[in-house]
Design an enzyme around this catalytic site. Structure first.
Site, short mmCIF file in Angstrom:
data_model
loop_
_atom_site.label_atom_id
_atom_site.label_comp_id
_atom_site.label_asym_id
_atom_site.label_seq_id
_atom_site.Cartn_x
_atom_site.Cartn_y
_atom_site.Cartn_z
N PRO A 1 2.14 16.33 11.63
CA PRO A 1 2.53 17.61 11.03
C PRO A 1 3.22 17.40 9.69
CG PRO A 1 3.98 17.05 12.86
CD PRO A 1 2.93 15.99 12.82
N ILE A 2 3.29 18.48 8.89
CA ILE A 2 3.96 18.36 7.58
C ILE A 2 5.12 19.36 7.48
CG2 ILE A 2 1.85 17.51 6.48
CD1 ILE A 2 1.80 20.28 5.00
N ASP A 3 5.62 19.81 8.65
CA ASP A 3 6.69 20.82 8.63
C ASP A 3 7.93 20.34 7.88
OD1 ASP A 3 6.51 19.17 11.15
OD2 ASP A 3 8.54 19.91 11.40
N GLN A 4 8.25 19.06 7.96
CA GLN A 4 9.46 18.56 7.30
C GLN A 4 9.29 18.49 5.78
OE1 GLN A 4 12.37 18.05 9.19
NE2 GLN A 4 10.96 19.07 10.60
N ILE B 1 6.43 6.53 17.65
CA ILE B 1 6.14 7.27 16.40
C ILE B 1 4.80 8.01 16.47
CG2 ILE B 1 6.03 7.11 13.88
CD1 ILE B 1 8.66 5.96 14.78
N LYS C 1 0.83 -1.22 0.00
CA LYS C 1 0.00 0.00 0.00
C LYS C 1 0.86 1.25 0.00
CE LYS C 1 -1.92 1.79 3.96
NZ LYS C 1 -1.69 3.24 4.12
N ASP D 1 3.48 0.29 12.39
CA ASP D 1 2.28 -0.30 11.76
C ASP D 1 2.03 -1.75 12.18
OD1 ASP D 1 1.93 2.08 10.46
OD2 ASP D 1 2.69 1.40 8.53
N1 EPU Z 1 6.70 14.10 11.74
C1 EPU Z 1 6.89 15.43 12.07
N2 EPU Z 1 6.93 16.34 11.05
C2 EPU Z 1 6.76 15.99 9.76
C3 EPU Z 1 6.57 14.64 9.44
C4 EPU Z 1 6.54 13.71 10.46
O1 EPU Z 1 7.03 15.78 13.23
O2 EPU Z 1 6.79 16.87 8.88
C5 EPU Z 1 6.69 13.08 12.82
C6 EPU Z 1 5.32 12.43 12.95
O3 EPU Z 1 4.50 13.14 13.84
C7 EPU Z 1 5.67 11.05 13.46
C8 EPU Z 1 7.03 10.76 12.82
O4 EPU Z 1 7.54 12.02 12.42
O5 EPU Z 1 5.85 11.08 14.85
C9 EPU Z 1 7.00 9.82 11.65
O6 EPU Z 1 6.02 10.21 10.70
P1 EPU Z 1 6.16 9.87 9.17
O7 EPU Z 1 6.21 11.14 8.41
O8 EPU Z 1 7.28 8.90 8.95
O9 EPU Z 1 4.80 9.14 8.86
P2 EPU Z 1 3.86 9.32 7.60
O10 EPU Z 1 4.67 9.57 6.39
O11 EPU Z 1 2.76 10.24 7.94
C10 EPU Z 1 3.98 6.82 6.91
C11 EPU Z 1 2.99 5.73 6.58
C12 EPU Z 1 2.30 5.31 7.88
C13 EPU Z 1 3.36 4.79 8.83
C14 EPU Z 1 4.42 5.86 9.07
C15 EPU Z 1 5.58 5.38 9.92
C16 EPU Z 1 2.29 6.23 4.34
C17 EPU Z 1 1.24 6.74 3.42
N3 EPU Z 1 2.01 6.27 5.64
O12 EPU Z 1 3.25 7.87 7.48
O13 EPU Z 1 1.43 4.28 7.54
O14 EPU Z 1 2.74 4.47 10.07
O15 EPU Z 1 4.96 6.28 7.80
O16 EPU Z 1 6.21 4.30 9.32
O17 EPU Z 1 3.34 5.78 3.89
C18 EPU Z 1 -0.52 3.01 7.71
O18 EPU Z 1 -0.16 2.44 6.67
O19 EPU Z 1 -1.48 2.61 8.43
C19 EPU Z 1 0.18 4.21 8.13
C20 EPU Z 1 -0.31 5.05 9.00
#
Ligand code: EPU
Length: 418
Positions: A123-126, A327, A23, A305
């Site tokens: 968040p999407i700051d990164q 996470i 996925k 996950d």
């Molecule tokens: N984070 C920030 N700022 C950002 C981005 C992330 O603080 O700009 C923090 C988040 O709050 C979190 C951590 O960094 O604590 C990791 O977040 P990440 O960005 O890696 O997660 P994501 O991209 O939103 C993806 C998967 C998730 C999976 C996570 C962790 C996709 C579409 N989603 O989410 O999958 O849990 O990585 O591996 O790839 C799922 O499939 O059920 C699912 C939620």
């Protein structure tokens, strides 16, 4: 009318089952296909709701998309819009991968803030940091990611944490940026490597995916390609845990065992037998488990996950297990549902202390998010009596024919209207 998954627990899972396409690889690779100037054919895609929402979004933007038998053809040549609608974008997390893609194609994009599972702050700051470092102007006024750039140029991006989403979005921006980009502290998940391979097959120069630093020489002309995506790491893991939970003997085919090492190691520690050969994983269990401690981390650490399904198995392990979720803070909400089934769990902030009980007892429970849904399925399989799981939409969003797959192994699961 609402639907529930009804599970008659206690059946031992036995047999062979094929895992579907990933996925989280699919939802990154499908938008990336819009960066090409000719059609791409993507194979081994899972037939799940998130993929269908993406198809609707791509068509809305002007692409021609066909999806038959797990194979998708995407012709991006008709794409003439850069602002997917809120009604579709808000249905899933990965919709924001369209932001850097459409920015690269048009020099501007307006993509509604993403939706997805409610598992804590996301968040999407990164992502914004990655895109602005490469020359984009980005704001989120009105709940929309507005991005624009006269010119994107390569640069060094330092992520504060190895975020999957920010790594994907930085990669998707960097391939359109003139010159050399290095993404430091990048996520290393298998789907990051898969996206890098897809971009390379389209003609991009991407090195280092799967390590801490991804290096991209951008600005190249990208063309359509034929590509088969990786098997789903989390579906594989869920099937492994379900097999163990029922004291079963299940062989999973079409998997990549090296993606599963952190889970396999935990299952071995718990007393479950895991045997791997080529693309096969065989899981055998006598139905009794030792307690273990687990801490979620980015790949190659233990994936968040799979925390919920594994925690479910730990509710019947001998002794006390300590699970630490690093996470997503809300990924313990499902523990309330497990308690309804008789589990003994104490949650202190990001730590769950699970004391094993003899058996879970079937109850009416809810899937609070996608992976919590998978955990409830595991709970229902190993509980005595009947478990009805609400929030079915969550589960169907991410698991292809989960009921049919488990039933082919001897489970008794039906989707019923209530
Ligand atoms: N984070 C920030 N700022 C950002 C981005 C992330 O603080 O700009 C923090 C988040 O709050 C979190 C951590 O960094 O604590 C990791 O977040 P990440 O960005 O890696 O997660 P994501 O991209 O939103 C993806 C998967 C998730 C999976 C996570 C962790 C996709 C579409 N989603 O989410 O999958 O849990 O990585 O591996 O790839 C799922 O499939 O059920 C699912 C939620």
């Amino acid at each position: 009318m609402a639907q529930v998954l009804r599970i008659h627990g206690g059946a031992r899972l036995e047999g062979t089952v094929a895992v579907g396409g990933g996925k989280n690889a699919a939802v990154a690779i499908i938008p990336a296909a819009l960066l090409a100037d000719s059609p791409s054919v993507i194979e081994n895609l899972p037939d799940i709701e998130d993929v269908h929402v993406l198809i609707q979004m791509l068509r809305w933007l002007g692409a021609e998309v066909e999806f038959i038998g797990g194979v998708m053809t995407i012709d991006p040549r008709g794409v003439d819009k850069s602002n997917p609608p809120y009604e579709l974008a808000s249905k899933m997390r990965a919709s924001y991968y369209l932001s850097p893609v459409l920015l690269g194609v048009f020099g501007h994009s307006a993509v509604p803030m993403p939706g997805g599972c409610d598992i804590g702050a996301r968040p999407i700051d990164q992502t914004i940091k990655g895109m602005t470092t490469l020359g984009a102007k980005v704001d989120t006024l009105g709940g929309v990611i507005n991005a624009s750039a006269d010119r994107l140029y390569g640069a060094d991006i330092f992520l504060d944490m190895p975020s999957v989403g920010a790594t994907v979005n930085s990669m998707l921006t960097a391939v359109s940026a003139e010159g050399y980009t290095q993404i430091h502290n990048a996520a290393k998940e298998p789907h990051i490597v898969d996206l890098a391979n897809f971009l390379s097959a389209m003609g991009a120069s991407v090195r280092g995916a799967g390590t801490d630093v991804i290096r991209i020489r951008g600005g190249r002309h990208l063309h359509g390609t034929n590509y088969a995506i990786i098997p789903d790491q989390i579906e594989t893991g869920t099937l492994m845990i379900a097999a163990a939970a029922t004291g079963g003997d299940v062989t999973i085919t079409g998997a990549i065992p090296s993606h599963m090492e952190s889970l396999s190691a935990k299952l071995l520690e718990m007393g479950v037998s895991v045997y791997c050969e080529d693309d096969l994983i065989r899981v055998r269990s006598g139905g009794s488990f030792r307690s273990v401690n687990v801490k979620t981390q980015g790949y190659p650490g233990f994936p968040t996950d799979l925390q919920q399904p594994l925690s479910t198995l730990l509710t019947v392990a001998r002794g006390t297990s300590i699970v630490t979720e690093t996470i997503f803070e809300s990924r313990f909400r499902f523990m309330d549902e497990l308690r309804r089934m008789g589990a003994s769990i104490r949650v202190i902030e990001t730590t769950a202390i699970i004391t094993g009980v003899d058996q879970l007892v079937g109850a009416r429970v809810n899937a609070t998010d996608l992976r919590a849904g998978a955990a409830m399925v595991v709970a229902g399989l190993m509980a005595s009596g009947v478990t009805d799981i609400g929030g079915v939409d969550y589960i169907l969003r991410g698991y292809e024919k989960i009921d049919q797959k488990l039933n082919s192994l001897g489970a008794q699961i039906e989707l019923i209207d209530v």
